[in-house]
Design an enzyme around this catalytic site. Sequence first.
Site, PDB file in Angstrom:
ATOM      1  N   HIS A  55      37.178  73.220  15.729  1.00  0.00           N
ATOM      2  CA  HIS A  55      36.584  73.846  16.901  1.00  0.00           C
ATOM      3  C   HIS A  55      35.481  72.932  17.462  1.00  0.00           C
ATOM      4  O   HIS A  55      34.999  72.049  16.768  1.00  0.00           O
ATOM      5  CB  HIS A  55      35.871  75.153  16.536  1.00  0.00           C
ATOM      6  CG  HIS A  55      36.639  76.109  15.705  1.00  0.00           C
ATOM      7  ND1 HIS A  55      37.107  77.308  16.192  1.00  0.00           N
ATOM      8  CD2 HIS A  55      36.981  76.102  14.391  1.00  0.00           C
ATOM      9  CE1 HIS A  55      37.711  77.985  15.218  1.00  0.00           C
ATOM     10  NE2 HIS A  55      37.644  77.268  14.122  1.00  0.00           N
ATOM     11  N   TYR A  56      35.033  73.209  18.688  1.00  0.00           N
ATOM     12  CA  TYR A  56      33.695  72.790  19.068  1.00  0.00           C
ATOM     13  C   TYR A  56      32.824  74.032  19.184  1.00  0.00           C
ATOM     14  O   TYR A  56      33.320  75.149  19.355  1.00  0.00           O
ATOM     15  CB  TYR A  56      33.663  71.929  20.323  1.00  0.00           C
ATOM     16  CG  TYR A  56      34.114  72.537  21.648  1.00  0.00           C
ATOM     17  CD1 TYR A  56      33.782  73.834  22.043  1.00  0.00           C
ATOM     18  CD2 TYR A  56      34.847  71.770  22.552  1.00  0.00           C
ATOM     19  CE1 TYR A  56      34.165  74.352  23.262  1.00  0.00           C
ATOM     20  CE2 TYR A  56      35.238  72.276  23.786  1.00  0.00           C
ATOM     21  CZ  TYR A  56      34.902  73.561  24.128  1.00  0.00           C
ATOM     22  OH  TYR A  56      35.291  74.071  25.351  1.00  0.00           O
ATOM     23  N   THR A  57      31.497  73.828  19.087  1.00  0.00           N
ATOM     24  CA  THR A  57      30.592  74.980  19.096  1.00  0.00           C
ATOM     25  C   THR A  57      30.469  75.604  20.478  1.00  0.00           C
ATOM     26  O   THR A  57      30.282  76.819  20.597  1.00  0.00           O
ATOM     27  CB  THR A  57      29.209  74.569  18.588  1.00  0.00           C
ATOM     28  OG1 THR A  57      28.752  73.425  19.335  1.00  0.00           O
ATOM     29  CG2 THR A  57      29.252  74.224  17.110  1.00  0.00           C
ATOM     30  N   GLU A  85      33.469  73.708  12.574  1.00  0.00           N
ATOM     31  CA  GLU A  85      32.849  73.729  13.891  1.00  0.00           C
ATOM     32  C   GLU A  85      32.176  72.369  14.132  1.00  0.00           C
ATOM     33  O   GLU A  85      31.453  71.863  13.263  1.00  0.00           O
ATOM     34  CB  GLU A  85      31.802  74.840  13.988  1.00  0.00           C
ATOM     35  CG  GLU A  85      32.379  76.243  14.047  1.00  0.00           C
ATOM     36  CD  GLU A  85      32.820  76.648  15.449  1.00  0.00           C
ATOM     37  OE1 GLU A  85      32.665  75.822  16.385  1.00  0.00           O
ATOM     38  OE2 GLU A  85      33.309  77.775  15.600  1.00  0.00           O
ATOM     39  N   HIS A 103      41.602  74.753  17.694  1.00  0.00           N
ATOM     40  CA  HIS A 103      41.494  76.197  17.917  1.00  0.00           C
ATOM     41  C   HIS A 103      42.402  76.629  19.064  1.00  0.00           C
ATOM     42  O   HIS A 103      43.028  77.699  19.030  1.00  0.00           O
ATOM     43  CB  HIS A 103      40.032  76.551  18.214  1.00  0.00           C
ATOM     44  CG  HIS A 103      39.736  78.009  18.132  1.00  0.00           C
ATOM     45  ND1 HIS A 103      38.544  78.551  18.553  1.00  0.00           N
ATOM     46  CD2 HIS A 103      40.470  79.068  17.687  1.00  0.00           C
ATOM     47  CE1 HIS A 103      38.568  79.856  18.367  1.00  0.00           C
ATOM     48  NE2 HIS A 103      39.723  80.201  17.844  1.00  0.00           N
ATOM     49  N   ASP A 159      38.982  74.554  22.804  1.00  0.00           N
ATOM     50  CA  ASP A 159      38.334  73.615  21.882  1.00  0.00           C
ATOM     51  C   ASP A 159      39.274  73.094  20.793  1.00  0.00           C
ATOM     52  O   ASP A 159      40.210  73.785  20.416  1.00  0.00           O
ATOM     53  CB  ASP A 159      37.096  74.267  21.254  1.00  0.00           C
ATOM     54  CG  ASP A 159      37.381  75.594  20.562  1.00  0.00           C
ATOM     55  OD1 ASP A 159      38.044  76.445  21.168  1.00  0.00           O
ATOM     56  OD2 ASP A 159      36.932  75.767  19.415  1.00  0.00           O
TER      57      ASP A 159
END
Length: 239
Positions: free
Chosen positions: A20-22, A85, A127, A137
């Site tokens: 994921h990215y945050t 993340e 994700h 993401d």
Amino acid sequence: MPSPNRNERRGAGPDILLLHYTGMEDGEKAAKWLTMPVSQVSCHYLVHENGRIVQFVPETERAWHAGAGSWQGRADINSRSVGIEIVNPGHEFGYRAFPDAQVSRIVALCLGILSRWPIEPRNVLAHSDTAPSRKQDPGELFPWDRLHAAGIGHLVQPEPIRGSRFLALGDEGAPVDAWQELLVLYGYEVERTARFDEATRFATLAFQRHFRPERVDGVADVSTVATLHRLLQALPPVA
């Protein structure tokens, strides 16, 4: 930094590594959010832009990072996955390239996880692959090629963008059904309706972000279709 947002896995151990990215302004805000009971969100690891890694949930437990989604016809991605993340503001707050120091640590972290769990290369996922209609993401700037060069994930050289034939929102017929079948064969959640609907467009966008990021438009052009063919052909034979 232990997070309270966890529980026991259902079924066997993880067979997915999910990145994921945050999507928040900075890493410290993200870390705080991932440990707040009210957020009902967590992950196993957070990788800051300078490469610092923070663990929130043991890999043996179920972190709450994936939400609703599916891969290869199976849901409950949280029970099936180890979630990482990656600190990045995301498309909402100024999406940008991932720093070298961060990527190097992601590679090392992924290699460690893959040494501990039986996760197939095709199950190292974004994700957006498991939730195409909800998520973008880690996005089209994420360097999947660097991970693949280190032995992480499944990737092929994308087919060059060329030609004018394509399938897009609203198209119907056998070619659309064939494209939906390819998406389903790889793992995406798409109903074979022979109609290029929104679900098919979202799955196409997710596929492009991961495997053909040069143009992310949700249109199944020759390059996109040929790239997915290559991926399927590169899969190991079923035992």
